[in-house]
Structure formats: structure tokens, C-alpha cells
Write an enzyme that holds these catalytic residues in place. Structure first.
Site, PDB file in Angstrom:
ATOM      1  N   ASP A 275      46.319  43.478 -31.371  1.00 46.49           N
ATOM      2  CA  ASP A 275      44.972  42.941 -31.168  1.00 46.49           C
ATOM      3  C   ASP A 275      44.193  42.974 -32.484  1.00 46.49           C
ATOM      4  O   ASP A 275      42.970  43.176 -32.500  1.00 46.49           O
ATOM      5  CB  ASP A 275      44.221  43.730 -30.085  1.00 46.49           C
ATOM      6  CG  ASP A 275      43.021  42.969 -29.533  1.00 46.49           C
ATOM      7  OD1 ASP A 275      42.954  41.745 -29.728  1.00 46.49           O
ATOM      8  OD2 ASP A 275      42.139  43.591 -28.925  1.00 46.49           O
ATOM      9  N   ALA A 309      35.914  45.985 -31.590  1.00 48.81           N
ATOM     10  CA  ALA A 309      36.183  44.555 -31.790  1.00 48.81           C
ATOM     11  C   ALA A 309      37.615  44.370 -32.289  1.00 48.81           C
ATOM     12  O   ALA A 309      37.861  44.080 -33.460  1.00 48.81           O
ATOM     13  CB  ALA A 309      35.187  43.955 -32.778  1.00 48.81           C
TER      14      ALA A 309
END
Length: 382
Positions: A275, A309
């Protein structure tokens, strides 16, 4: 022709003394050898498949959502030379127009671009992961709420046409309006992953029975697993067809939970993902994800409101971190190679060292420090 000798990660999902014979771009043979036949150096060298990252956003200062050939080349080159030889980068929650442009650019780059190392982009970029816009606003995480929308089969088909069939996973919040029908109606054309969701146990179970057999970054952007409300996590644990992603960057998930999750789901259903966002491989500073500013310090990436994030860690380092946390090395390697390849329909070409597969091979020392990366039979690093 080249022969590699060492502790080979075989198709039995364990390390065994052996040799791998490379002929051109393919693996010709994988054969066992007597342990005593290896040199001391060979006995301390791990030989494993190139890693497969099916969910990440960027690295090396670029984001896949930049929608340019330059970004795709930079991302694919960084990932490949850092041990991830097959990638399915992810989009973000953006407008339909932007997503169409990103899918078009990705497909075009795969068809025409060549990396600085001489490898065609199409040998590295093998798919696209659509993360958003079919998500829950309440669990949006670092996604932009302005572009969240209800699931739309027509939009999915338009995006897949622009991507020339490269979309391999679609994130979806099953509790949102129209989501369950979308999963049922499109299950033969798309793979669905439960993501950014407020779904309870019953809704998640229904979605899995409808055809959503994957869960995006388990634990993150979903209700917690508790003794009275098992939620998505409990439903996934029960459904033997469902694989789950885990981000092992040392930030997203506590080591105890990482080890417990491998025990709960079993080695065959765990998928390690990075990610990662564009700051991966870069210095600390301010970057962007989905058009929103992200502050990166070390391997921690946060929106200005403190929301995590994505990560700033590549998949190879995530795999090493999982091993350092106490996950058996055989299970960590499987979760970064064979399992993700199977999850997105690429098991016929990568993720396992066996005859006929692409010669995407990593050599590492006894501590899993990366020594050499071989892509399609050629050394690209080391």
C-alpha cells in the site's frame, strides 16, 4: 543458460537445497540437491520467486494516478529493482474522467514502454487495482470523499475497456447502495475486494457469498473484530475462499496482530501488500496521495489530520518486517509471492519457481538482505 544453487523456495512452499536452471526468459528446471553438495555460500543463499504486489499506489516520487508514461516507468523500475517483479498498482477515489485517463495511460504504457533496465513494462505491470470510488464515506481513510459514488456496472465496464482488461481487483463497500447487486451482477467479469467499509458480520458474509472473495488491508478502514461484533474480519475468517491483505510496515499493524492473523487465516489465505505511496524510496517531506497532502517521516505517512495515508515501505521490506515480527519465513514468502499471484489470476506466470514460469527470481542472504534481482532471465540488480 544459467544455474542457480542454494536454498530454493520450492513449489512445496518451503526452502530446500536445490538448483534452478534458467533458459532464456523462463525457468527450465528446479531440482533438489544433497545439502552437503552446496558450498558454504550457497547454503546461506535463499532463492525465491520475485514478489507480487497487488496493492500499492506509488514510489520513487511518482504515483500511478499521475497517469503518465513517465510515472509508470519510474514506478515499475523501482519496484522491479527492489524485488517486486510483478505489480498491480492501485488507483484512488477520483472522478470518472480521471480514472479513465489513468486506466488508459496504464494500458498504453504496458503496450509501448520499456524500462531503463531494458525490460518491457508489460512484463512488470500486470494489472490495475481499483481502490475507490465505491467505498463508504465514514471509512474513507485517505480517500477523497468528493468523488465517492455508488457502485456502477456501466462505469466499471468503461474503465475496464480503457484499461484493456487490466483491472484485476475492484474495492467495494458492500453495505452501500447497489453494492451487493453489483457484486452479484459483475462477479464473472471482476474480482471484488471488501474495502473502506462499515459492513457488519452479516453484510460481509452476504458479500462473500455473492462473490467478493478478498479483503483490502485487513483491520484498516473497517470495524474492529470484537467478541460480539465479528464484522468483516470474522466473516472473512469463516469463508475459506476469501483472502486478506496485510500491511506489514511496522506502522499499520502491531506485531502480535500480524502473527495472530497468520494463525487465524492460515498461510494459504494471507496476502502481503505494501500500500505504498510516492514517498517510498524518497527522503522525508511533504508528498501527495489522491490529491491530498501527506507528511512523511521515516516510514510513517500521514494526512495533516493524522490519518495514516498508505505506507512508505516497499513490499520486500514489508516481507522482511513480517519475518522479523515472528512470521515463519516460509509463510511470509508465500504471502508475498504465490498468494497474491493467485488472488489476481496471475498464478500461471509468476509467484512460484517451477518449470515454464517466467524467470523472476530473487537471491537473498541468510538475513534476507537482497543480493540480486533476476527479471525474465536477466539480472536487473546485483
Amino acid at each position: 543458460m544459467r544455474v542457480l544453487r542454494g536454498m530454493v523456495y520450492t513449489d512445496r512452499m518451503c526452502f530446500e537445497p536445490g538448483e534452478v536452471v534458467i533458459d532464456g526468459e523462463r525457468i527450465e528446471k528446479v531440482e533438489p540437491v544433497e545439502a552437503g553438495a552446496l558450498t558454504e555460500k550457497e547454503a546461506q543463499t535463499y532463492i525465491l520467486p520475485g514478489l507480487v504486489d497487488i496493492h500499492f499506489h506509488g514510489c520513487a516520487g511518482y504515483d500511478f494516478c499521475d497517469g503518465t508514461a513517465e510515472a509508470v516507468r519510474a514506478i515499475a523500475s523501482y519496484e522491479m529493482t527492489h524485488g517486486t517483479t510483478t505489480i498491480c498498482p492501485a488507483t484512488m477515489t477520483l472522478s470518472e474522467e480521471q480514472l479513465l485517463g489513468i486506466c488508459t495511460a496504464g494500458a498504453a504504457a504496458a503496450e509501448t514502454e520499456v524500462l531503463p533496465e531494458g525490460v518491457p513494462v508489460k512484463e512488470v505491470l500486470r494489472g490495475i487495482y481499483l481502490e475507490g470510488p465505491f467505498i463508504s464515506e465514514e471509512k474513507k481513510g485517505a480517500q477523497n470523499p468528493a468523488y465517492i459514488r455508488t457502485p456502477d456496472r456501466e462505469m466499471l465496464e468503461k474503465l475496464q475497456q480503457a484499461a484493456k482488461g487490466m483491472i484485476r481487483m475492484v474495492a467495494i463497500a458492500p453495505e452501500t447502495e447497489g453494492a451487493m447487486d453489483c457484486i452479484r451482477d459483475c462477479r464473472d467479469a471482476f474480482r471484488f475486494s471488501i474495502a473502506h467499509t462499515c459492513a457488519d458480520y452479516e453484510t460481509a458474509k452476504e458479500a462473500m457469498e455473492a462473490g467478493a472473495h478478498h479483503v483490502t488491508h485487513l483491520y484498516n478502514a473497517m470495524p474492529p473484530f470484537t467478541h460480539r461484533k465479528p464484522g468483516v474480519i470474522g466473516a472473512a475468517a469463516e469463508n475459506e475462499e476469501t483472502r486478506v491483505e496485510l500491511i506489514c510496515d511496522g506502522i499499520h499493524i502491531h506485531p502480535c496482530v500480524v502473527k495472530s492473523t497468520f494463525k487465524l487465516f492460515g498461510a494459504d489465505r494471507m496476502v502481503l501488500v505494501s500500500d505504498s505511496m510516492m514517498a517510498t524510496g524518497m527522503e522525508d517531506g511533504e508528498y501527495a496521495l489522491g490529491g491530498q497532502p501527506v507528511i512523511v517521516k521515516g516510514n510513517r505517512a500521514l494526512l495533516k489530520d493524522g490519518t495514516i495515508a498508505g505506507s512508505a515501505t516497499n513490499l520486500y521490506d514489508c516481507m522482511r518486517t513480517a519475518i522479523q515480527m515472528g512470521v515463519p519465513k516460509e509463510e511470509a514468502v508465500r504471502a508475498a509471492t504465490r498468494n497474491p499471484a493467485e488472488a489476481v489470476g496471475l498464478s500461471g506466470e509468476c509467484g512460484v519457481l517451477c518449470p515454464g514460469r517466467r524467470a523472476d527470481i530473487l537471491l537473498a542472504d541468510k538475513d534476507f538482505a537482497l543480493l540480486e534481482v533476476i527479471k525474465s532471465g536477466r539480472t536487473v540488480k546485483g
